[in-house]
Design a protein around this motif. Structure first.
Motif, PDB file in Angstrom:
ATOM      1  N   ALA A 268       0.814  -1.223   0.000  1.00 31.62           N
ATOM      2  CA  ALA A 268       0.000   0.000   0.000  1.00 31.62           C
ATOM      3  C   ALA A 268       0.847   1.271   0.000  1.00 31.62           C
ATOM      4  O   ALA A 268       0.289   2.374   0.054  1.00 31.62           O
ATOM      5  N   LEU A 269       2.182   1.146  -0.080  1.00 35.48           N
ATOM      6  CA  LEU A 269       3.043   2.310   0.119  1.00 35.48           C
ATOM      7  C   LEU A 269       2.772   3.424  -0.886  1.00 35.48           C
ATOM      8  O   LEU A 269       2.666   4.600  -0.510  1.00 35.48           O
ATOM      9  N   ASP A 270       2.652   3.110  -2.166  1.00 42.56           N
ATOM     10  CA  ASP A 270       2.428   4.166  -3.164  1.00 42.56           C
ATOM     11  C   ASP A 270       1.154   4.940  -2.873  1.00 42.56           C
ATOM     12  O   ASP A 270       1.121   6.177  -2.977  1.00 42.56           O
ATOM     13  N   ALA A 271       0.091   4.244  -2.523  1.00 47.45           N
ATOM     14  CA  ALA A 271      -1.169   4.918  -2.204  1.00 47.45           C
ATOM     15  C   ALA A 271      -1.020   5.781  -0.961  1.00 47.45           C
ATOM     16  O   ALA A 271      -1.575   6.898  -0.892  1.00 47.45           O
ATOM     17  N   GLN A 272      -0.259   5.302   0.025  1.00 46.15           N
ATOM     18  CA  GLN A 272      -0.034   6.076   1.245  1.00 46.15           C
ATOM     19  C   GLN A 272       0.765   7.342   0.943  1.00 46.15           C
ATOM     20  O   GLN A 272       0.495   8.412   1.516  1.00 46.15           O
ATOM     21  N   VAL A 273       1.742   7.234   0.052  1.00 47.99           N
ATOM     22  CA  VAL A 273       2.541   8.404  -0.319  1.00 47.99           C
ATOM     23  C   VAL A 273       1.646   9.480  -0.932  1.00 47.99           C
ATOM     24  O   VAL A 273       1.774  10.679  -0.621  1.00 47.99           O
ATOM     25  N   GLU A 274       0.734   9.092  -1.784  1.00 46.65           N
ATOM     26  CA  GLU A 274      -0.175  10.069  -2.387  1.00 46.65           C
ATOM     27  C   GLU A 274      -1.027  10.754  -1.320  1.00 46.65           C
ATOM     28  O   GLU A 274      -1.275  11.961  -1.387  1.00 46.65           O
ATOM     29  N   LYS A 275      -1.467  10.005  -0.325  1.00 43.99           N
ATOM     30  CA  LYS A 275      -2.264  10.595   0.760  1.00 43.99           C
ATOM     31  C   LYS A 275      -1.429  11.590   1.571  1.00 43.99           C
ATOM     32  O   LYS A 275      -1.898  12.669   1.933  1.00 43.99           O
ATOM     33  N   TRP A 276      -0.181  11.209   1.898  1.00 39.84           N
ATOM     34  CA  TRP A 276       0.692  12.133   2.621  1.00 39.84           C
ATOM     35  C   TRP A 276       0.912  13.412   1.816  1.00 39.84           C
ATOM     36  O   TRP A 276       0.850  14.523   2.362  1.00 39.84           O
ATOM     37  N   ASN A 277       1.174  13.262   0.530  1.00 42.99           N
ATOM     38  CA  ASN A 277       1.488  14.436  -0.269  1.00 42.99           C
ATOM     39  C   ASN A 277       0.280  15.355  -0.447  1.00 42.99           C
ATOM     40  O   ASN A 277       0.431  16.573  -0.569  1.00 42.99           O
ATOM     41  N   ALA A 278      -0.923  14.792  -0.444  1.00 42.89           N
ATOM     42  CA  ALA A 278      -2.123  15.625  -0.493  1.00 42.89           C
ATOM     43  C   ALA A 278      -2.249  16.449   0.790  1.00 42.89           C
ATOM     44  O   ALA A 278      -2.627  17.631   0.756  1.00 42.89           O
ATOM     45  N   ARG A 279      -1.932  15.856   1.930  1.00 39.77           N
ATOM     46  CA  ARG A 279      -1.989  16.575   3.199  1.00 39.77           C
ATOM     47  C   ARG A 279      -0.896  17.633   3.268  1.00 39.77           C
ATOM     48  O   ARG A 279      -1.135  18.758   3.738  1.00 39.77           O
ATOM     49  N   TYR A 280       0.284  17.279   2.799  1.00 36.57           N
ATOM     50  CA  TYR A 280       1.387  18.244   2.749  1.00 36.57           C
ATOM     51  C   TYR A 280       0.988  19.453   1.896  1.00 36.57           C
ATOM     52  O   TYR A 280       1.196  20.606   2.299  1.00 36.57           O
ATOM     53  N   ALA A 281       0.412  19.178   0.723  1.00 36.86           N
ATOM     54  CA  ALA A 281       0.034  20.269  -0.184  1.00 36.86           C
ATOM     55  C   ALA A 281      -1.001  21.188   0.457  1.00 36.86           C
ATOM     56  O   ALA A 281      -0.960  22.415   0.273  1.00 36.86           O
ATOM     57  N   ARG A 282      -1.929  20.610   1.217  1.00 38.32           N
ATOM     58  CA  ARG A 282      -2.959  21.425   1.855  1.00 38.32           C
ATOM     59  C   ARG A 282      -2.352  22.351   2.924  1.00 38.32           C
ATOM     60  O   ARG A 282      -2.720  23.526   3.011  1.00 38.32           O
ATOM     61  N   VAL A 283      -1.397  21.825   3.712  1.00 36.99           N
ATOM     62  CA  VAL A 283      -0.743  22.672   4.712  1.00 36.99           C
ATOM     63  C   VAL A 283       0.129  23.722   4.024  1.00 36.99           C
ATOM     64  O   VAL A 283       0.086  24.912   4.376  1.00 36.99           O
ATOM     65  N   GLU A 284       0.910  23.295   3.048  1.00 40.81           N
ATOM     66  CA  GLU A 284       1.797  24.238   2.353  1.00 40.81           C
ATOM     67  C   GLU A 284       1.003  25.362   1.710  1.00 40.81           C
ATOM     68  O   GLU A 284       1.408  26.541   1.760  1.00 40.81           O
ATOM     69  N   GLU A 285      -0.129  25.049   1.117  1.00 39.00           N
ATOM     70  CA  GLU A 285      -0.978  26.068   0.496  1.00 39.00           C
ATOM     71  C   GLU A 285      -1.413  27.112   1.521  1.00 39.00           C
ATOM     72  O   GLU A 285      -1.454  28.314   1.231  1.00 39.00           O
ATOM     73  N   GLY A 286      -1.725  26.662   2.731  1.00 37.95           N
ATOM     74  CA  GLY A 286      -2.151  27.593   3.765  1.00 37.95           C
ATOM     75  C   GLY A 286      -1.024  28.434   4.342  1.00 37.95           C
ATOM     76  O   GLY A 286      -1.274  29.481   4.943  1.00 37.95           O
ATOM     77  N   LEU A 287       0.211  27.979   4.187  1.00 43.48           N
ATOM     78  CA  LEU A 287       1.361  28.700   4.746  1.00 43.48           C
ATOM     79  C   LEU A 287       2.062  29.585   3.720  1.00 43.48           C
ATOM     80  O   LEU A 287       2.728  30.563   4.102  1.00 43.48           O
ATOM     81  N   ARG A 288       1.940  29.254   2.462  1.00 43.11           N
ATOM     82  CA  ARG A 288       2.648  30.019   1.421  1.00 43.11           C
ATOM     83  C   ARG A 288       2.174  31.476   1.427  1.00 43.11           C
ATOM     84  O   ARG A 288       0.989  31.759   1.559  1.00 43.11           O
ATOM     85  N   ASN A 289       3.122  32.375   1.319  1.00 43.10           N
ATOM     86  CA  ASN A 289       2.855  33.828   1.286  1.00 43.10           C
ATOM     87  C   ASN A 289       2.400  34.385   2.632  1.00 43.10           C
ATOM     88  O   ASN A 289       1.920  35.521   2.700  1.00 43.10           O
ATOM     89  N   CYS A 290       2.562  33.603   3.707  1.00 41.78           N
ATOM     90  CA  CYS A 290       2.235  34.105   5.044  1.00 41.78           C
ATOM     91  C   CYS A 290       3.342  35.045   5.521  1.00 41.78           C
ATOM     92  O   CYS A 290       4.528  34.676   5.475  1.00 41.78           O
ATOM     93  N   PRO A 291       3.009  36.256   5.967  1.00 41.84           N
ATOM     94  CA  PRO A 291       4.045  37.184   6.454  1.00 41.84           C
ATOM     95  C   PRO A 291       4.861  36.571   7.589  1.00 41.84           C
ATOM     96  O   PRO A 291       4.327  35.943   8.504  1.00 41.84           O
ATOM     97  N   GLY A 292       6.178  36.746   7.501  1.00 38.65           N
ATOM     98  CA  GLY A 292       7.074  36.275   8.551  1.00 38.65           C
ATOM     99  C   GLY A 292       7.404  34.803   8.492  1.00 38.65           C
ATOM    100  O   GLY A 292       8.123  34.304   9.353  1.00 38.65           O
ATOM    101  N   LEU A 293       6.896  34.090   7.482  1.00 41.20           N
ATOM    102  CA  LEU A 293       7.086  32.638   7.387  1.00 41.20           C
ATOM    103  C   LEU A 293       7.564  32.284   5.980  1.00 41.20           C
ATOM    104  O   LEU A 293       7.054  32.817   4.995  1.00 41.20           O
ATOM    105  N   LYS A 294       8.504  31.365   5.900  1.00 42.59           N
ATOM    106  CA  LYS A 294       9.051  30.958   4.604  1.00 42.59           C
ATOM    107  C   LYS A 294       8.897  29.451   4.444  1.00 42.59           C
ATOM    108  O   LYS A 294       9.380  28.676   5.271  1.00 42.59           O
ATOM    109  N   VAL A 295       8.217  29.019   3.373  1.00 43.34           N
ATOM    110  CA  VAL A 295       8.103  27.583   3.113  1.00 43.34           C
ATOM    111  C   VAL A 295       9.405  27.088   2.485  1.00 43.34           C
ATOM    112  O   VAL A 295      10.183  27.864   1.928  1.00 43.34           O
ATOM    113  N   ILE A 296       9.642  25.779   2.580  1.00 39.52           N
ATOM    114  CA  ILE A 296      10.836  25.162   1.999  1.00 39.52           C
ATOM    115  C   ILE A 296      10.467  24.657   0.605  1.00 39.52           C
ATOM    116  O   ILE A 296       9.575  23.819   0.451  1.00 39.52           O
ATOM    117  N   GLU A 297      11.139  25.153  -0.409  1.00 38.56           N
ATOM    118  CA  GLU A 297      10.841  24.744  -1.776  1.00 38.56           C
ATOM    119  C   GLU A 297      11.477  23.380  -2.058  1.00 38.56           C
ATOM    120  O   GLU A 297      12.627  23.128  -1.699  1.00 38.56           O
TER     121      GLU A 297
END
Length: 408
Positions: A268-297
């Motif tokens: 199930a690893l590939d499917a789990q990776v996709e789930k993790w990356n969807a959660r990562y993308a949702r958090v990153e989207e909420g943090l990108r362009n936040c004043p005083g905070l820098k996301v890691i590219e």
């Protein structure tokens, strides 16, 4: 004036997915027959551990795989297998977790730390300089928190200098660089199956390699005695004959119970990776362009596994960052700060590993001073991730405003 977001989060940052029903059933079968030791098998039987090794070799594309007791054991075993001796200098990232330099120190070798970049990867210019200045012939490369350096550029440097690379892939099982699985560039790749990694057996690990003699040594080191022919993902008998008399037994085998739990998780690893990356993308989207905070590219050439997320709070004092972390914690968001002066739980920085010679890494110090880290368990929903991101962003904006008021 914008209304401040005041919600809190009530989920657990340490609660993992349950073991799949298939894994529970396989574990019960092992418990019923009682043959937990990997070499305690019926005539003609390939035990769960041997089958797991075959499947992991196939997953990564490696010729050989070995299942062991932990990721830390995997690294120590790998270094012994490639020839690291007491007193040897072993290069490694200045930003990693304590088991990495700990594995080096366990051999009586000397950790030599290399600077890291703002992208949290090993600094290739400093790597080359440290190779030249120390004469080190080994690199234990930590893909810390899943951040992948340009592996082609790194291997060009190490190959030219005759440096053997062991990859610590504790955070990159399921990741790749330009289509090649993480762990397949160096002579050995090492992985962890500890609860907070990408497959969960509580503790456990793997080594992979295409090198006959290195893997033969690793198998004997792991405690095979002369039962190495019971390994299905191992080198031919001739390799063991070459190394068996001068390779010590330093037992660290995986057992059939943990292997039974892991086999369905690998499927199930590939499917789990996709789930993790969807959660990562949702958090990153909420943090990108936040004043005083820098996301890691992240480098587009790499496929990463978003089981955790990191960001920077540059320009803040330690007291300000402590207040930020505490503010998030009060609202249910558990963060780790890698710039703290004292080790805390799983988090420490290179100057607290005093079994290594004192070293100074000014670039790494600057990065760690503002580096924040957060787990992303799959028990979080996408909506949970959006809520967490809003809390972090809100606290970061508050911190930025506080800093501006102090400076004004």
């Amino acid at each position: 004036m914008e209304t401040r977001f005041t919600s809190s989060f009530t989920g657990s940052f340490t609660q993992q997915d349950p073991i799949p029903e298939e894994g529970i059933a396989a574990a019960m079968a092992v418990l019923h027959h009682g043959r937990l030791h990997r070499y305690n098998v019926a005539d003609g039987e390939l035990g769960e551990t041997a089958l797991l090794e075959q499947e992991f070799a196939q997953l990564t594309g490696a010729k050989y795989a070995l299942a062991v007791a932990s990721g830390g054991y995997a690294m120590g075993c790998a270094m012994r297998a490639v020839g690291v001796k007491p007193g040897d200098k072993v290069l490694s990232n200045g930003f990693t977790l304590a088991p990495v330099p700990g594995a080096i120190a366990s051999l009586g070798a000397e950790p030599v730390f290399v600077e890291v970049t703002d992208s949290l990867t090993i600094d290739l210019a400093d790597l080359k300089a440290k190779i030249d200045s120390t004469g080190a012939k080994y690199l234990l490369l930590s893909h810390m928190r899943g951040h992948l350096v340009d592996m082609h550029a790194l291997m060009a440097i190490t190959d030219a200098a005759g440096v053997q690379v062991i990859e610590d892939c504790a955070h990159t099982m399921g990741a790749s660089w330009r289509g090649t699985a993480s762990g397949r560039h160096g002579v050995v790749g090492c992985y962890s199956c500890q609860t907070y990694k990408h497959v969960n057996s509580g503790e456990g690990g793997f080594l992979i390699s295409d090198d006959d003699d290195v893997m033969a040594r690793a198998v004997i080191l792991s405690g095979s005695y002369m039962l190495y022919e019971r390994h299905a993902a191992a080198p031919p008998k001739e390799a063991f004959e070459r190394v068996k008399y001068d390779t010590p037994n330093i037992s660290g085998r995986m057992d059939n119970l943990r292997a039974a739990i892991l086999r369905p998780q690998l499927k199930a690893l590939d499917a789990q990776v996709e789930k993790w990356n969807a959660r990562y993308a949702r958090v990153e989207e909420g943090l990108r362009n936040c004043p005083g905070l820098k996301v890691i590219e992240r480098a587009p050439e790499g496929r990463f596994v978003g089981s955790s997320i990191q960001f920077l709070l540059p320009g803040n004092t330690p007291a300000q960052i402590e207040r930020f972390v505490q503010g998030c914690a009060a609202r249910g968001v558990e963060l780790k700060w890698f710039g703290a002066a004292e080790p805390k739980a799983f988090t420490s920085r290179y100057d607290s590993w005093r079994y290594a010679p004192a070293q100074r890494l000014p670039q790494t110090d600057r990065v760690l001073a503002g580096l924040i880290d957060m787990r992303l368990p799959l028990t979080f929903s996408l909506d949970d991730c959006a809520t967490i991101a809003r809390i972090i962003a809100d606290e970061a904006v508050s911190l930025s405003g506080e800093r501006g008021a102090e400076q004004g």
